[in-house]
Design a protein around this motif. Sequence first.
Motif, mmCIF file in Angstrom:
data_model
loop_
_atom_site.group_PDB
_atom_site.id
_atom_site.type_symbol
_atom_site.label_atom_id
_atom_site.label_comp_id
_atom_site.label_asym_id
_atom_site.label_seq_id
_atom_site.Cartn_x
_atom_site.Cartn_y
_atom_site.Cartn_z
ATOM 1 N N VAL A 84 31.648 49.103 35.979
ATOM 2 C CA VAL A 84 31.563 48.319 37.212
ATOM 3 C C VAL A 84 32.761 47.386 37.334
ATOM 4 C CG1 VAL A 84 30.308 46.422 38.292
ATOM 5 C CG2 VAL A 84 29.070 48.437 37.486
ATOM 6 N N GLY A 85 33.318 47.331 38.547
ATOM 7 C CA GLY A 85 34.452 46.436 38.800
ATOM 8 C C GLY A 85 35.299 47.000 39.912
ATOM 9 N N THR A 86 36.421 46.359 40.135
ATOM 10 C CA THR A 86 37.373 46.818 41.143
ATOM 11 C C THR A 86 38.607 47.352 40.443
ATOM 12 O OG1 THR A 86 36.557 45.204 42.754
ATOM 13 C CG2 THR A 86 38.712 46.186 43.170
ATOM 14 N N TYR A 87 39.018 48.533 40.837
ATOM 15 C CA TYR A 87 40.171 49.196 40.237
ATOM 16 C C TYR A 87 41.338 49.138 41.222
ATOM 17 C CZ TYR A 87 36.921 50.835 36.729
ATOM 18 O OH TYR A 87 35.990 50.887 35.718
ATOM 19 N N PHE A 88 42.432 48.576 40.766
ATOM 20 C CA PHE A 88 43.628 48.428 41.586
ATOM 21 C C PHE A 88 44.742 49.309 41.051
ATOM 22 C CE2 PHE A 88 42.490 44.832 44.182
ATOM 23 C CZ PHE A 88 41.610 44.086 43.423
ATOM 24 N N CYS A 89 45.450 49.934 41.981
ATOM 25 C CA CYS A 89 46.721 50.531 41.601
ATOM 26 C C CYS A 89 47.814 49.574 42.067
ATOM 27 C CB CYS A 89 46.910 51.899 42.231
ATOM 28 S SG CYS A 89 46.941 51.917 44.032
#
Lengths: 113, 116
Positions: A84-89
């Motif tokens: 769970v979380g936010t994935y950034f490129c």
Amino acid sequence: GQQVMQIPQYQHVQEGEDFTTYCNSSTTLSNIQWYKQRPGGHPVFLIQLVKSGEVKKQKRLTFQFGEAKKNSSLHITATQTTDVGTYFCAGSAYGGSQGNLIFGKGTKLSVKP
Amino acid sequence: NAGVTQTPKFRILKIGQSMTLQCTQDMNHNYMYWYRQDPGMGLKLIYYSVGAGITDKGEVPNGYNVSRSTTEDFPLRLELAAPSQTSVYFCASRPILAGRYQETQYFGPGTRLLVL
């Protein structure tokens, strides 16, 4: 200016399902990085891809860098609640200002147990 | 190493007030950055510095100022706080060279700012 688009914005999955987020740049990148941000936390570096067509794996996570070095993806196999979380490129353009990163808006992953 | 530290963790400001967000790193990194993160959005670069005495504007510098008198510290100043500056602020740093991960950034825990 350079833009990095990331889709989807949100993804809700059942625990055990797979998850993929996609990243596209308006310009050719020298490298692309992926970061994970847990709820209430700060971005934490996951991996950097530098070569055209590069594929890297970290346990259940698979990262790809496109042949044209303008797109990338992150695939998680058999998601767990800890994913769970936010994935950034975040991309760095050739000749970019001091190697500064341009971040996508992120994909927020929620996992239902 | 403590890494990148930021103070305060949370602050409420009234419109028109000023404040300084502190950022310190103990990794002897040359590059330092200030980002803001609005809800549901990515990170936007406010200012960055490539070394002591050198700073430059990022994507969203208006309403902010920075200074870099030492390698370790990179404070961010808000002179006249506005509601549009309500956000979470992250400081980050990186070395000039770090082997394979030359541009990896190390983030602090963030400062949550509310302007009312």
